[in-house]
Write an enzyme that holds these catalytic residues in place. Sequence first.
Site, PDB file in Angstrom:
ATOM      1  N   HIS A 176       0.794  -1.217   0.147  1.00 45.92           N
ATOM      2  CA  HIS A 176       0.253  -0.041  -0.124  1.00 45.92           C
ATOM      3  C   HIS A 176       0.816   1.127  -0.080  1.00 45.92           C
ATOM      4  CE1 HIS A 176      -3.333  -2.666   1.136  1.00 45.92           C
ATOM      5  NE2 HIS A 176      -2.607  -3.246   2.049  1.00 45.92           N
ATOM      6  N   SER A 186      15.675  21.078 -16.905  1.00 41.57           N
ATOM      7  CA  SER A 186      14.550  22.022 -17.219  1.00 41.57           C
ATOM      8  C   SER A 186      14.900  23.239 -17.754  1.00 41.57           C
ATOM      9  CB  SER A 186      13.825  22.424 -15.837  1.00 41.57           C
ATOM     10  OG  SER A 186      13.020  23.467 -16.104  1.00 41.57           O
ATOM     11  N   GLU A 232       9.886   8.281 -16.946  1.00 43.31           N
ATOM     12  CA  GLU A 232       8.771   8.837 -17.261  1.00 43.31           C
ATOM     13  C   GLU A 232       8.126   8.415 -18.671  1.00 43.31           C
ATOM     14  OE1 GLU A 232       8.107  12.805 -15.070  1.00 43.31           O
ATOM     15  OE2 GLU A 232       9.987  12.656 -16.265  1.00 43.31           O
ATOM     16  N   LYS A 248      17.059  21.614 -11.805  1.00 41.32           N
ATOM     17  CA  LYS A 248      16.442  20.316 -12.129  1.00 41.32           C
ATOM     18  C   LYS A 248      17.141  19.301 -12.821  1.00 41.32           C
ATOM     19  CE  LYS A 248      12.585  19.387 -11.268  1.00 41.32           C
ATOM     20  NZ  LYS A 248      11.301  19.696 -11.994  1.00 41.32           N
TER      21      LYS A 248
END
Length: 472
Positions: free
Chosen positions: A169, A290, A303, A296
């Site tokens: 979980h 970024s 992804e 970043k």
Amino acid sequence: MTESQHGESKIRHSEKLWGGRFSEATAASVEAFTESISYDHRLYRHDIMGSKAHARMLARQKLITNQERDAILQGLDDIQTDIEAGNFVFKPELEDVHMNIEQALTDRIGAAGAKLHTARSRNDQISLDLRLYLRDEVAGFDRLLREVQRGFVTLARTYLGAVMPGYTHMQRAQPVLLSHHMLAYYEMLSRDRSRLKDCARRMNLSPLGSAAMAGTGLPIDRESVAEELHFDGVTANSMDSSGDRDFALEFLFALNLIQLHLSRLAEELVLWSSKEFSFVDIGDRYCTGSSIMPQKKNPDIPELIRGKTGRVTGALVSLLMTMKGLPLTYNRDLQEDKEPVFDALDTVKAGLSITAELLHNTTFNTDRLQQATRGGFMTATDLADYLVKKDIPFRKAHGIVGGVVAHCQQRDIELTDLSLGELRKFSPAIGQDIFDVLSVEGSVNSRISTGGTALIQVERALEIAEQQLEEL
Ligand code: ARG
């Protein structure tokens, strides 16, 4: 020659391989709508391979002469050479890879070329081509899957002994070895490999000779063609063969599970590389930045793998829907099988190969992993199991430990912060040996059941995995 005004085909109806019964040229819009050469050209090698085996059989069966056979074989070889050299023009007005190659053959060798299609239909031909093509792809996938497995095994070996939280979980559950987590992915990919092999086995029957759908009255020999093309045999029912794409669906499903496994890993890598987790560091070469936020470093590869899962699933659903409710036997709808199959194939292949690289360029922060096993009462189950060994029924033990956890939570301390005296207030069965049980290492190494996370079991699993990668 050309009749391209008013949106008509560049070639006369009489020049089409099926043009005999037509009195008008095909509308250009129809050609554009029905063509498949823009994507099925990638089957050219397997189409030629199938045609050569077919031509040899036709000669053995005296349906063509040996001279005609030799002319066909030479012509097909020349066409393949030209395609591979980039000297072959595929024409949309010739619809698909089959007719482009057959027309080129006849243009080059004359009458003999026109005999190649004896006792054959494009319906059994496309089924043959796709089976041959996918069979080769399965072998390539097996190599790639093994590469990725090697990545997991290397990580498991490198970090052997490192502990981390195991989750259910998405809550800290029980401490485990990082190597155990890595080997979980090894298992998933083992199943993927065996699933693909299984699918290839069922696929490996030759449909050639089913002709359009009813078989042929000409004296062909299906079995010898099948043997020459290294099939395990021939398909049993010409109607089934003409309209069947189960093999493509199975292949797509196998690819979907691979992609799903990659996507689960991708999700973990995204989470683990966040500041909040800081479990892994993905090498700079495998991250992107970024355009606005200078600080970043983004995990774009995982992804994108996660994101591409959508199109791979889409490919499977697309073909399932194409097949649903199709009456027997061949329908042109079946041409819609190729684009999803090719797209899924390219996507999953690219995902596997970048994942293999990614694993080699990922390092784990073992201090941080260890630290993350400290909070969250992850050895509570060990305390319950300890009580069970002292003859307390498990449900009762569960209740006792629940009380201990609530008590610690109130005081904002960990189980290991309690003294023996405090612990014994919850159960007099608790003795001095409890402190080994409550330690993370003690907890991990107590899980000695087969397939468990104890070092001794993980070492065994790792050795088996390493051996398997050597062998297969
Ligand atoms: N391009 C077609 C396909 O992919 C080949 C078979 C065509 N057969 C036909 N009867 N029109 O399915």
